[in-house]
Design a protein around this motif. Sequence first.
Motif, PDB file in Angstrom:
ATOM      1  N   GLY A   1       0.824  -1.194   0.000  1.00  0.00           N
ATOM      2  CA  GLY A   1       0.000   0.000   0.000  1.00  0.00           C
ATOM      3  C   GLY A   1       0.866   1.256   0.000  1.00  0.00           C
ATOM      4  O   GLY A   1       1.979   1.258   0.535  1.00  0.00           O
ATOM      5  N   THR A   2       0.346   2.293  -0.616  1.00  0.00           N
ATOM      6  CA  THR A   2       1.086   3.553  -0.727  1.00  0.00           C
ATOM      7  C   THR A   2       1.556   4.063   0.623  1.00  0.00           C
ATOM      8  O   THR A   2       2.677   4.575   0.749  1.00  0.00           O
ATOM      9  CB  THR A   2       0.180   4.582  -1.427  1.00  0.00           C
ATOM     10  N   PHE A   3       0.728   3.913   1.670  1.00  0.00           N
ATOM     11  CA  PHE A   3       1.108   4.486   2.968  1.00  0.00           C
ATOM     12  C   PHE A   3       2.096   3.609   3.727  1.00  0.00           C
ATOM     13  O   PHE A   3       2.580   4.003   4.781  1.00  0.00           O
ATOM     14  CB  PHE A   3      -0.142   4.770   3.808  1.00  0.00           C
TER      15      PHE A   3
ATOM     16  N   ALA B   1      -4.800   1.426   0.752  1.00  0.00           N
ATOM     17  CA  ALA B   1      -3.397   1.855   0.614  1.00  0.00           C
ATOM     18  C   ALA B   1      -2.622   1.675   1.917  1.00  0.00           C
ATOM     19  O   ALA B   1      -1.452   2.011   2.005  1.00  0.00           O
ATOM     20  CB  ALA B   1      -3.343   3.310   0.148  1.00  0.00           C
ATOM     21  N   LEU B   2      -3.284   1.121   2.955  1.00  0.00           N
ATOM     22  CA  LEU B   2      -2.607   0.794   4.216  1.00  0.00           C
ATOM     23  C   LEU B   2      -1.969  -0.592   4.193  1.00  0.00           C
ATOM     24  O   LEU B   2      -1.240  -0.951   5.129  1.00  0.00           O
ATOM     25  CB  LEU B   2      -3.611   0.864   5.377  1.00  0.00           C
ATOM     26  N   ASP B   3      -2.234  -1.362   3.151  1.00  0.00           N
ATOM     27  CA  ASP B   3      -1.759  -2.748   3.149  1.00  0.00           C
ATOM     28  C   ASP B   3      -0.241  -2.811   3.320  1.00  0.00           C
ATOM     29  O   ASP B   3       0.508  -2.170   2.579  1.00  0.00           O
ATOM     30  CB  ASP B   3      -2.177  -3.450   1.852  1.00  0.00           C
ATOM     31  N   GLY B   4       0.183  -3.574   4.309  1.00  0.00           N
ATOM     32  CA  GLY B   4       1.602  -3.719   4.591  1.00  0.00           C
ATOM     33  C   GLY B   4       2.107  -2.799   5.686  1.00  0.00           C
ATOM     34  O   GLY B   4       3.265  -2.893   6.109  1.00  0.00           O
ATOM     35  N   ILE B   5       1.246  -1.929   6.195  1.00  0.00           N
ATOM     36  CA  ILE B   5       1.720  -0.944   7.174  1.00  0.00           C
ATOM     37  C   ILE B   5       1.970  -1.574   8.533  1.00  0.00           C
ATOM     38  O   ILE B   5       2.703  -1.019   9.359  1.00  0.00           O
ATOM     39  CB  ILE B   5       0.722   0.233   7.261  1.00  0.00           C
TER      40      ILE B   5
END
Lengths: 159, 159
Positions: A101-103, B65-69
């Motif tokens: 993900g971008t974030f 877009a939080l995926d992987g955070i």
Amino acid sequence: MPETLLQPLRPLEVATDRPLRVDAALTFIGVIRTPWKTRDECPKQGDREAGPECRLEFEAPWGEALDGIERYTTLEVLYWLHRSRRDLIHQAPAHAGGTRGTFALRSPIRPNPIGTSMVRLLRREGSTLVVRGLDCLDGTPLVDVKPDRCRLEPAEAAG
Amino acid sequence: MPETLLQPLRPLEVATDRPLRVDAALTFIGVIRTPWKTRDECPKQGDREAGPECRLEFEAPWGEALDGIERYTTLEVLYWLHRSRRDLIHQAPAHAGGTRGTFALRSPIRPNPIGTSMVRLLRREGSTLVVRGLDCLDGTPLVDVKPDRCRLEPAEAAG
């Protein structure tokens, strides 16, 4: 935005097709001068100790808003990554072995492409700050400069 | 901007009378939920270890877009200080004993009122991140979230 055409999607990357809503306006307070004219020339991450000198050139009337900044050695710099597309949700950075993900990335591609760096303040020359520790393109628009939050130096703690 | 009327100039403060040029557009990606409803209630600086849990609520399509955070424990959060006037060049913060240039302060009053904080990620709940370490008003618009640049954790170094 012609720059967008320079950044095609990689396999597995996901973009949104919703237009970005306009919620607030930024005003550029100056420009950043670095040795790097193309993205390929930019270092991966700025090295605060070893990188070249860069210049933060403030436009009127903002040069006067630097008064008192000499008491700090570390500054936080915010700038606008004006060459980045803004619509990616999942990205596949080179060497990441998959998408994220971008974030979960510090990639310049994000809905609000604001870069942040910690820099070392070497000196002030009127409306210009000479610093070390940036990794952005020459001509990058300047958005903000603040004393480093992480380093509450005595002068800042007193204020 | 009615909020501006709530922030009169203090003695010795200097504002510019030039209208702010509009150079770029921000899109809010969500909203920050904190316990603080008025500026007086906000703590002076967020305490990453001891402060209350706060929530970063992402709007569609940005939750994905939080995926992987989850691999990061420290995040950098950027937000829009929507109640701040933007025209001050010299400010006289309480207890500072004089005036300073806007860029020599972390005051919310600045030409581009973007706040930055380092927070501890406690958990993700769908399109919401639960974090500790913020000090901003409830309802503050969210601009960006990135992994902490200072902490190149193994997972990030690999990417």
